[in-house]
Design an enzyme around this catalytic site. Sequence first.
Site, PDB file in Angstrom:
ATOM      1  N   PHE A  45       0.857  -1.176   0.000  1.00  6.72           N
ATOM      2  CA  PHE A  45       0.000   0.000   0.000  1.00  6.72           C
ATOM      3  C   PHE A  45       0.899   1.235   0.000  1.00  6.72           C
ATOM      4  CE2 PHE A  45      -4.660   0.445   1.294  1.00  6.72           C
ATOM      5  CZ  PHE A  45      -5.070  -0.602   0.506  1.00  6.72           C
ATOM      6  N   GLN A  63      -8.635  13.891   4.401  1.00  2.00           N
ATOM      7  CA  GLN A  63      -7.944  13.175   3.338  1.00  2.00           C
ATOM      8  C   GLN A  63      -8.807  13.091   2.079  1.00  2.00           C
ATOM      9  OE1 GLN A  63      -6.956   8.675   3.496  1.00  2.00           O
ATOM     10  NE2 GLN A  63      -5.021   9.759   3.591  1.00  2.00           N
ATOM     11  N   HIS A 119      -9.028  11.038  -1.141  1.00  4.75           N
ATOM     12  CA  HIS A 119      -8.515   9.784  -1.693  1.00  4.75           C
ATOM     13  C   HIS A 119      -8.267   9.987  -3.183  1.00  4.75           C
ATOM     14  CE1 HIS A 119      -8.048   5.612  -2.784  1.00  4.75           C
ATOM     15  NE2 HIS A 119      -8.060   5.277  -1.507  1.00  4.75           N
ATOM     16  N   LEU A 146     -15.464   4.713  -4.024  1.00  2.00           N
ATOM     17  CA  LEU A 146     -14.038   4.471  -3.815  1.00  2.00           C
ATOM     18  C   LEU A 146     -13.504   3.336  -4.688  1.00  2.00           C
ATOM     19  CD1 LEU A 146     -11.448   4.842  -2.018  1.00  2.00           C
ATOM     20  CD2 LEU A 146     -12.427   3.115  -0.531  1.00  2.00           C
ATOM     21  N   GLU A 195      -6.811   1.764  -2.949  1.00  2.00           N
ATOM     22  CA  GLU A 195      -5.392   1.954  -3.194  1.00  2.00           C
ATOM     23  C   GLU A 195      -4.730   0.613  -3.522  1.00  2.00           C
ATOM     24  OE1 GLU A 195      -3.609   4.824  -0.543  1.00  2.00           O
ATOM     25  OE2 GLU A 195      -2.036   3.390  -0.053  1.00  2.00           O
ATOM     26  N   ARG A 238      -1.153   9.396   0.263  1.00  2.00           N
ATOM     27  CA  ARG A 238      -2.372   9.758  -0.461  1.00  2.00           C
ATOM     28  C   ARG A 238      -2.448  11.252  -0.742  1.00  2.00           C
ATOM     29  NH1 ARG A 238      -6.878   5.910   2.528  1.00  2.00           N
ATOM     30  NH2 ARG A 238      -6.271   4.018   1.426  1.00  2.00           N
ATOM     31  N   HIS A 244     -12.411  11.607   1.635  1.00  2.00           N
ATOM     32  CA  HIS A 244     -12.440  10.200   2.040  1.00  2.00           C
ATOM     33  C   HIS A 244     -12.383  10.001   3.547  1.00  2.00           C
ATOM     34  CE1 HIS A 244     -11.804   5.934   1.720  1.00  2.00           C
ATOM     35  NE2 HIS A 244     -10.606   5.982   2.249  1.00  2.00           N
ATOM     36  N   ARG A 274      -3.481  10.200   6.769  1.00  2.00           N
ATOM     37  CA  ARG A 274      -3.536   8.786   7.145  1.00  2.00           C
ATOM     38  C   ARG A 274      -2.987   7.912   6.032  1.00  2.00           C
ATOM     39  NH1 ARG A 274      -6.949   4.744   5.964  1.00  2.00           N
ATOM     40  NH2 ARG A 274      -8.707   5.941   5.203  1.00  2.00           N
TER      41      ARG A 274
END
Lengths: 236, 590, 115
Positions: free
Chosen positions: B121, B243, B245, B255, B258, B289, B356, B401
């Site tokens: 990730f 955040q 995304h 969504l 990732e 991100r 997000h 995050r």
Amino acid sequence: MSNLQVSVYRYNPETDSAPYMQEFQVDTKGRDVMVLDVLHMMKEQDSGLAFRRSCREGVCGSDGMNMNGKNGLACITPLSDVVKNNKLTLRPLPGLPVIRDMVVDMGLFYKQYERIQPYLQNDTPPPAIERLQSPEERDKLDGLYECILCACCSTSCPSFWWNPEKFVGPAGLLQSYRFLADSRDTATSERLSNLEDPFSVFRCRGIMNCVAVCPKGLNPTRAIGKIREMLLADAT
Amino acid sequence: MSNLRSLTFDAIIIGGGGSGLRAALELAKSGKKTAVLSKVFPTRSHTVSAQGGITCAIASDDPNDDWRWHMYDTVKGGDYIADQDAAEYMCSEGPKAVFELEHMGLPFSRLDNGRIYQRPFGGQSKNFGEGGQAARTCAAADRTGHALLHTLYQNNLKNNTVFLNEWYAVDLVKNASGDVVGCIAMCIETGEVVHVKSKATVLATGGAGRIYASTTNALINTGDGIGMALRAGFPMQDMEMWQFHPTGIYGAGTLVTEGCRGEGGYLINKDGERFMERYAPNAKDLAGRDVVARSMVMEILEGRGCGEKGDHVFLKLDHLGEEVLGKRLPGIVELSKTFAHVDPAKDPIPVVPTCHYMMGGIPTNIHGQAITMDESGNDHIVNGLFACGEAACVSVHGANRLGGNSLLDLVVFGRAAGMFIEGALNEGIEYLDASESDIESAMKRITRWNESEGGESIPELKAELQEIMQTSFGVFREEKNMLEGVDKLALLRERIANAHLPDKSNAFNTARVEALELDNLMEVAEATAIAALERKESRGAHSRYDYPDRDDVNWLKHSLFFPATKELKKRDVNFKPKTVDTFEPKVRTY
Amino acid sequence: MVTNITSFGRSGLSDWLMQRVSAVILALYTVFIVAFLLFNPNLDYYTWSGLFSQTWMRIFSLLAFVALAAHAWIGLWTVTTDYLKSTRLRVGVQAVIILGIFVYLVWGIQILWGA
């Protein structure tokens, strides 16, 4: 472009003595939106219209309903999939008591889910790390664990309509098999003995409405067949 | 108000998502009288939408993996305002929490040796950034959140947790000493309003992405816990940190994990160029991100966006082949067919940065106890109030995050809060009962709506709020625009205070729920706006044209928004982990 | 587990198995009778009673009758539990069905062995 004609089941227990169908005209501006978007447009016209919704992407299972005669999730059903002759009829999931408008009491459905002990049971002490499971063993859970409990299957099943208190129904049985098929579960014989009566599993007549409507493309009928095979193997 | 029925529990957990259910499980196992109060049936909570996985150093993919490396990534990813004691706790306790989930039955994908499958990730490294890309995100295909939430719900059933499903928490009840002693809640099915008494009230109400017009969040993510805490006068931490995304499906906002990029997918602009190679030469598409989202917006602003309007980019997956897509990313294939009308095995998915996750929230310690700060900058525990999950700001995510850290946050801190409350209940807790007037003040808001006789409509006001936030507090921010936004929000607050609830019926009145949610959106939006305006630097997800650099001299701090005065204060970041050396702030590159 | 005292084997599994085994017996019997009729286009009373005077045919027929009785009871019991929600009515109808099946079974045996 003429407006979409939507006919919606309405019932408010405080003001209506009986349910009725209400007609709405919805201007979708010619776009192929989802049925849930149409419900939101109608709620702007009448804030009293009640329906459940949450993730709006087909994973939470809130907005199962009956759209032009077929159960499905409103949020991932585009109008082009269901609308015929510019008409859309929306009703709550069949076979469960209506609380208000499109909102049904899912109590019986959840009760049947709880009955199959929907949790992993393993009587050996857990190791310090994870329990090992081969990819092949894990593959057996595919097509089972993905259920979102939307109730589209069970509420399209005539056997569940007739015996909702006794027949577990396709959703519960799919989950039952999810645990029976899990290499980590050790309660197989107890699970099976809870299912061998004439109703819990054997009320399934193989009508396969559940398979036809499952918005996640799952196959409860096949899972029920597998449970029957396990019961037979266990008892003979 | 004395005719209000009351329900009494040892602990009441508001919210039935991952963190709430994890906290409840801990308490239910200990035999405490615990109830989970959720406005939706628990498995409809937003945790269900988490896709890619739960990041944790369980040393499966790499037997030498180390939680300290994960902690380093987390602190760096948060642009150094994550509290290092909290990040230390999360990363070191994480493996235990993940193994527990597996023992509970979570159907993780597997490696050939039978251990849990882990995928790479964004922002993950080995050896404190020196050892290249790590694969640390434990996954159940691309439905990890679904698998996790259902597993937790199932185990709560096993342990006989009491569920108040489809109940809506309206406001916190405080006693004369300012301790939280429960809440006012409404049964949505019947409309009955009750006073829930409890020695521990846990806000596990998740995020509030619905303050933005375009979000990956569920329609239920309206920041109810944040709103309740703010109205009760408690401060909010780091609310400017939202955040975006990188890969929300263009147009729909849903969504795309990732994990797509973790499995080898990458972003391309209209020339087909893999542009992340320019912005993050090492990590490329797996940079933080915030970095990826900003790079995408830069591409779009510089005219290299895709589509007729040039307002999005593409996520390319077709080179992965149908087998990998079917095995590792089946949910993504489904979603992109439904919402983008694209088969990722053949064509790229149109994506755009989309709101997000809320890094900010109710400030807590690692036990989930809510914290407030006095005039001289000292922390104080708020008696009776706890928070965990996205609603809380422990803070492990700092200013940004990392992917997969959200699910870990839920289970580690849900569990920690549960364990702490169990201990506190065993030792005995006594607070003053709430008086009639305490209860009445918690009833004020619902009474206001029930007595409204005219005024503007709720959905329109909500749409305006979302538009203001989208325009003035998006990926890039600047003073003039934000000032306008703050002014507009102040006016909007007045209008919402006079808005009209036309439907006053009791049975499953979703209009009333939406009215109450609108108040909460307003509270969250205001806290976000003021915090964003006041933090005069760029850090993590908070990115300003007028202050483009990180300012460690003035802003290596948490921000703390106080609702009564609408002031923003600074709170120290914890740089004192217990077992490892402090990670000193460095320039953050990928 | 749902308990039922009126189901055939008091177990869904045994009912289910019995339903399938009896169906196979009935299918075989039907195929045999149809084939017999086809091979004897000018069937007369003597050929027909000759067939039924043989012991193996009497046993085969008895087996088919018993299978029919079981099959009918399991099937009709299911139908009554699906559609008849009033206990009094359901038990009444079930009693009539049991009586009917019993009468046909005894009658069948009498015809088979009584000649």
